[in-house]
Design a protein around this motif. Sequence first.
Motif, PDB file in Angstrom:
ATOM      1  N   LEU A 179     -36.522 -67.600 -34.081  1.00 56.01           N
ATOM      2  CA  LEU A 179     -35.949 -66.273 -33.864  1.00 56.01           C
ATOM      3  C   LEU A 179     -35.691 -65.538 -35.174  1.00 56.01           C
ATOM      4  O   LEU A 179     -35.862 -64.317 -35.260  1.00 56.01           O
ATOM      5  CB  LEU A 179     -34.652 -66.385 -33.052  1.00 56.01           C
ATOM      6  N   LYS A 180     -35.307 -66.271 -36.208  1.00 53.21           N
ATOM      7  CA  LYS A 180     -35.116 -65.634 -37.519  1.00 53.21           C
ATOM      8  C   LYS A 180     -36.434 -65.123 -38.073  1.00 53.21           C
ATOM      9  O   LYS A 180     -36.499 -64.043 -38.658  1.00 53.21           O
ATOM     10  CB  LYS A 180     -34.465 -66.620 -38.486  1.00 53.21           C
ATOM     11  N   VAL A 181     -37.481 -65.917 -37.879  1.00 53.55           N
ATOM     12  CA  VAL A 181     -38.810 -65.469 -38.322  1.00 53.55           C
ATOM     13  C   VAL A 181     -39.230 -64.213 -37.569  1.00 53.55           C
ATOM     14  O   VAL A 181     -39.834 -63.300 -38.129  1.00 53.55           O
ATOM     15  CB  VAL A 181     -39.861 -66.589 -38.125  1.00 53.55           C
ATOM     16  N   PHE A 182     -38.881 -64.147 -36.279  1.00 54.78           N
ATOM     17  CA  PHE A 182     -39.246 -62.984 -35.474  1.00 54.78           C
ATOM     18  C   PHE A 182     -38.375 -61.766 -35.742  1.00 54.78           C
ATOM     19  O   PHE A 182     -38.568 -60.722 -35.109  1.00 54.78           O
ATOM     20  CB  PHE A 182     -39.212 -63.328 -33.988  1.00 54.78           C
ATOM     21  N   GLY A 183     -37.418 -61.890 -36.646  1.00 54.11           N
ATOM     22  CA  GLY A 183     -36.677 -60.702 -37.073  1.00 54.11           C
ATOM     23  C   GLY A 183     -35.220 -60.668 -36.669  1.00 54.11           C
ATOM     24  O   GLY A 183     -34.586 -59.613 -36.779  1.00 54.11           O
ATOM     25  N   ALA A 184     -34.654 -61.774 -36.209  1.00 52.33           N
ATOM     26  CA  ALA A 184     -33.251 -61.782 -35.809  1.00 52.33           C
ATOM     27  C   ALA A 184     -32.354 -61.812 -37.046  1.00 52.33           C
ATOM     28  O   ALA A 184     -32.393 -62.764 -37.826  1.00 52.33           O
ATOM     29  CB  ALA A 184     -32.952 -62.985 -34.921  1.00 52.33           C
ATOM     30  N   SER A 185     -31.557 -60.770 -37.213  1.00 51.05           N
ATOM     31  CA  SER A 185     -30.553 -60.777 -38.279  1.00 51.05           C
ATOM     32  C   SER A 185     -29.376 -61.630 -37.822  1.00 51.05           C
ATOM     33  O   SER A 185     -29.346 -62.100 -36.678  1.00 51.05           O
ATOM     34  CB  SER A 185     -30.084 -59.343 -38.553  1.00 51.05           C
ATOM     35  N   GLU A 186     -28.403 -61.831 -38.685  1.00 50.83           N
ATOM     36  CA  GLU A 186     -27.240 -62.658 -38.315  1.00 50.83           C
ATOM     37  C   GLU A 186     -26.484 -62.057 -37.138  1.00 50.83           C
ATOM     38  O   GLU A 186     -25.908 -62.784 -36.323  1.00 50.83           O
ATOM     39  CB  GLU A 186     -26.304 -62.817 -39.521  1.00 50.83           C
ATOM     40  N   SER A 187     -26.472 -60.721 -37.034  1.00 54.09           N
ATOM     41  CA  SER A 187     -25.754 -60.073 -35.929  1.00 54.09           C
ATOM     42  C   SER A 187     -26.543 -60.126 -34.622  1.00 54.09           C
ATOM     43  O   SER A 187     -25.960 -60.161 -33.538  1.00 54.09           O
ATOM     44  CB  SER A 187     -25.431 -58.617 -36.296  1.00 54.09           C
ATOM     45  N   ILE A 188     -27.869 -60.163 -34.717  1.00 53.81           N
ATOM     46  CA  ILE A 188     -28.711 -60.189 -33.518  1.00 53.81           C
ATOM     47  C   ILE A 188     -28.899 -61.613 -32.989  1.00 53.81           C
ATOM     48  O   ILE A 188     -29.017 -61.837 -31.781  1.00 53.81           O
ATOM     49  CB  ILE A 188     -30.102 -59.577 -33.821  1.00 53.81           C
TER      50      ILE A 188
ATOM     51  N   GLU B  66     -50.086 -60.924 -31.009  1.00 49.83           N
ATOM     52  CA  GLU B  66     -49.008 -59.962 -30.745  1.00 49.83           C
ATOM     53  C   GLU B  66     -47.684 -60.514 -31.277  1.00 49.83           C
ATOM     54  O   GLU B  66     -46.895 -59.777 -31.878  1.00 49.83           O
ATOM     55  CB  GLU B  66     -48.881 -59.721 -29.244  1.00 49.83           C
ATOM     56  N   SER B  67     -47.462 -61.801 -31.031  1.00 54.85           N
ATOM     57  CA  SER B  67     -46.221 -62.423 -31.503  1.00 54.85           C
ATOM     58  C   SER B  67     -46.166 -62.456 -33.022  1.00 54.85           C
ATOM     59  O   SER B  67     -45.117 -62.187 -33.626  1.00 54.85           O
ATOM     60  CB  SER B  67     -46.118 -63.851 -30.956  1.00 54.85           C
ATOM     61  N   LEU B  68     -47.284 -62.772 -33.658  1.00 53.48           N
ATOM     62  CA  LEU B  68     -47.317 -62.790 -35.117  1.00 53.48           C
ATOM     63  C   LEU B  68     -47.114 -61.394 -35.695  1.00 53.48           C
ATOM     64  O   LEU B  68     -46.439 -61.212 -36.708  1.00 53.48           O
ATOM     65  CB  LEU B  68     -48.653 -63.371 -35.598  1.00 53.48           C
ATOM     66  N   VAL B  69     -47.705 -60.408 -35.022  1.00 49.58           N
ATOM     67  CA  VAL B  69     -47.519 -59.027 -35.479  1.00 49.58           C
ATOM     68  C   VAL B  69     -46.053 -58.617 -35.355  1.00 49.58           C
ATOM     69  O   VAL B  69     -45.538 -57.853 -36.167  1.00 49.58           O
ATOM     70  CB  VAL B  69     -48.431 -58.068 -34.680  1.00 49.58           C
ATOM     71  N   PHE B  70     -45.376 -59.169 -34.332  1.00 50.97           N
ATOM     72  CA  PHE B  70     -43.955 -58.884 -34.168  1.00 50.97           C
ATOM     73  C   PHE B  70     -43.152 -59.350 -35.382  1.00 50.97           C
ATOM     74  O   PHE B  70     -42.128 -58.750 -35.725  1.00 50.97           O
ATOM     75  CB  PHE B  70     -43.420 -59.560 -32.911  1.00 50.97           C
ATOM     76  N   ILE B  71     -43.590 -60.426 -36.001  1.00 57.05           N
ATOM     77  CA  ILE B  71     -42.893 -60.896 -37.208  1.00 57.05           C
ATOM     78  C   ILE B  71     -42.919 -59.809 -38.267  1.00 57.05           C
ATOM     79  O   ILE B  71     -41.884 -59.422 -38.834  1.00 57.05           O
ATOM     80  CB  ILE B  71     -43.557 -62.176 -37.756  1.00 57.05           C
ATOM     81  N   LEU B  72     -44.121 -59.302 -38.544  1.00 55.32           N
ATOM     82  CA  LEU B  72     -44.274 -58.241 -39.537  1.00 55.32           C
ATOM     83  C   LEU B  72     -43.522 -56.982 -39.121  1.00 55.32           C
ATOM     84  O   LEU B  72     -42.819 -56.367 -39.935  1.00 55.32           O
ATOM     85  CB  LEU B  72     -45.758 -57.933 -39.731  1.00 55.32           C
ATOM     86  N   LEU B  73     -43.656 -56.617 -37.841  1.00 55.27           N
ATOM     87  CA  LEU B  73     -43.007 -55.391 -37.364  1.00 55.27           C
ATOM     88  C   LEU B  73     -41.490 -55.492 -37.461  1.00 55.27           C
ATOM     89  O   LEU B  73     -40.831 -54.586 -38.007  1.00 55.27           O
ATOM     90  CB  LEU B  73     -43.419 -55.132 -35.904  1.00 55.27           C
ATOM     91  N   ASN B  74     -40.928 -56.561 -36.919  1.00 53.71           N
ATOM     92  CA  ASN B  74     -39.472 -56.684 -36.919  1.00 53.71           C
ATOM     93  C   ASN B  74     -38.899 -56.802 -38.326  1.00 53.71           C
ATOM     94  O   ASN B  74     -37.841 -56.239 -38.628  1.00 53.71           O
ATOM     95  CB  ASN B  74     -39.038 -57.874 -36.069  1.00 53.71           C
ATOM     96  N   GLN B  75     -39.597 -57.537 -39.194  1.00 56.49           N
ATOM     97  CA  GLN B  75     -39.128 -57.637 -40.577  1.00 56.49           C
ATOM     98  C   GLN B  75     -39.201 -56.272 -41.268  1.00 56.49           C
ATOM     99  O   GLN B  75     -38.295 -55.890 -42.014  1.00 56.49           O
ATOM    100  CB  GLN B  75     -39.952 -58.673 -41.345  1.00 56.49           C
ATOM    101  N   SER B  76     -40.283 -55.525 -41.006  1.00 56.61           N
ATOM    102  CA  SER B  76     -40.418 -54.186 -41.591  1.00 56.61           C
ATOM    103  C   SER B  76     -39.373 -53.234 -41.022  1.00 56.61           C
ATOM    104  O   SER B  76     -38.799 -52.411 -41.741  1.00 56.61           O
ATOM    105  CB  SER B  76     -41.821 -53.629 -41.324  1.00 56.61           C
ATOM    106  N   LEU B  77     -39.137 -53.342 -39.709  1.00 52.75           N
ATOM    107  CA  LEU B  77     -38.122 -52.494 -39.079  1.00 52.75           C
ATOM    108  C   LEU B  77     -36.731 -52.770 -39.640  1.00 52.75           C
ATOM    109  O   LEU B  77     -35.930 -51.848 -39.835  1.00 52.75           O
ATOM    110  CB  LEU B  77     -38.136 -52.723 -37.562  1.00 52.75           C
ATOM    111  N   LEU B  78     -36.442 -54.048 -39.918  1.00 54.37           N
ATOM    112  CA  LEU B  78     -35.146 -54.389 -40.523  1.00 54.37           C
ATOM    113  C   LEU B  78     -34.994 -53.733 -41.891  1.00 54.37           C
ATOM    114  O   LEU B  78     -33.933 -53.210 -42.236  1.00 54.37           O
ATOM    115  CB  LEU B  78     -35.013 -55.910 -40.664  1.00 54.37           C
ATOM    116  N   VAL B  79     -36.070 -53.754 -42.670  1.00 55.09           N
ATOM    117  CA  VAL B  79     -36.032 -53.187 -44.025  1.00 55.09           C
ATOM    118  C   VAL B  79     -35.876 -51.672 -43.993  1.00 55.09           C
ATOM    119  O   VAL B  79     -35.057 -51.100 -44.709  1.00 55.09           O
ATOM    120  CB  VAL B  79     -37.306 -53.564 -44.813  1.00 55.09           C
TER     121      VAL B  79
END
Length: 454
Positions: free
Chosen positions: A125-134, A257-270
């Motif tokens: 979940l952290k890889v997929f973009g979960a921050s500490e609050s999410i 799609e799942s791998l792209v979510f890693i890039l997307l969610n990490q980019s969205l967090l930034v």
Amino acid sequence: MINERYEMLASEDIKKLIFKMSSPAIVGLLVQAFYNLVDTIFVGRGLGADSALGIAGISVAFPVQMLMMGIAMGVGIGGASIISRSLGMNDHHKAERTLGNMVTLVVISSIIFTILGLVFIDPILKVFGASESILPFAREYTKYILMGTIFFAFSAALSNTIRAEGHAKYAMFIMLFSSIVNIILDPLFIFEFNMGIMGAAVATVISQVIGCVMVVHYYSSNISMLSFKPQYMMPDLALSYETLSIGMSEFIFNSVESLVFILLNQSLLVYGGDMAIAVFGIIIKVFMLTLMPIIGIKHGIQPIIGFNYGASNFERVRETVSISNYIVFGMCTLSVIAVFLIPEQIFRVFSSDAGLIDMGVPAIKISFLMMPFIGSQVVAMALLQSLGKSKGSLMITLSRQIFFLPPLVFILPLFMGLTGIWVSFPISDFLGFVVAVILMKKEVNKLVVPTTQE
């Protein structure tokens, strides 16, 4: 009954047949997509001040569900393609062996996926973009979803084979009934039992168990053209290879799609923080709802194409592809019009958070710009998978998801910030359309109708 289905696939008017085969799938898939929306809506409404974090948690969990779908559809579409062509050639023995082999593949892959997912849930979940609050919200939702993998994969995979037999209405009924159960249980568990985001996940799993039971009933009754024979569950390496090679593009599509979510969610967090992930989660749910009718057309035309290709009725294959392209273009265009007319109202259904709405309205408009060109990509994949052309369907998947979208998501935000992420979607959609049309025309041109010898 069996002869009627043969006659229907072989000679019924193509327009009527597409409608007959696709409409049950469309209804079932729309209801299925709607219950995914309901999960997000009830979580957004049920968590109060934490609504954005709850929606973001479901968004982060979505790639896990995509991987589950990849397992189901990889086996399901590959097996359904073989079954359709086998029935077209009157080879019932191979069709039944394929069915048994599919069950084994689904069970083994689901068990492995569930164990790995539960053991490594936090790192995933952290890889997929979960921050500490999410993370707490995402974990609570995902762990229960993982427990239902085998039920979901079994019913989703074998629903494809039910449609391959020409029994699309029963496949629709399975999706319809299980989805309605989920929609009823969601508010009960979330609000009445005060289970929060966990309640949404538990309701989903219960509905998947019901769908699984209904599939078992279908194959244990006299409804099916095929007989389920336990001896065919023994792994058949050659048949497994054929099934997986055809369905590989679908598995890779969902996996990528799942791998792209890693890039997307990490980019969205930034570039946008937790709020941007919540916005993206809503956009994806709306996108899936608008895509489901197109997937329904795909499910409907695959048995038509596969059966008639197996029977060497190439003109019916060409006609099916042509008519389907017009239909999906019109459907996709209507969805774009709807998104542009009521974007704010769409976001208000999920949350009253003003910041979420302000960020979401322009994002969804940009993301949907090239939606009309997605339909032909789906039809092209249906054609190639039905013909057993795994490499071509894989190329369509890789072109948009690997070659186009990730580089755009990485590069454009450097110059455009958060907007660059949203702009990446329509550009990659159009480029993927170009690749799909080239491959589709190439295969259609090979379908030469045999001339009658005098």
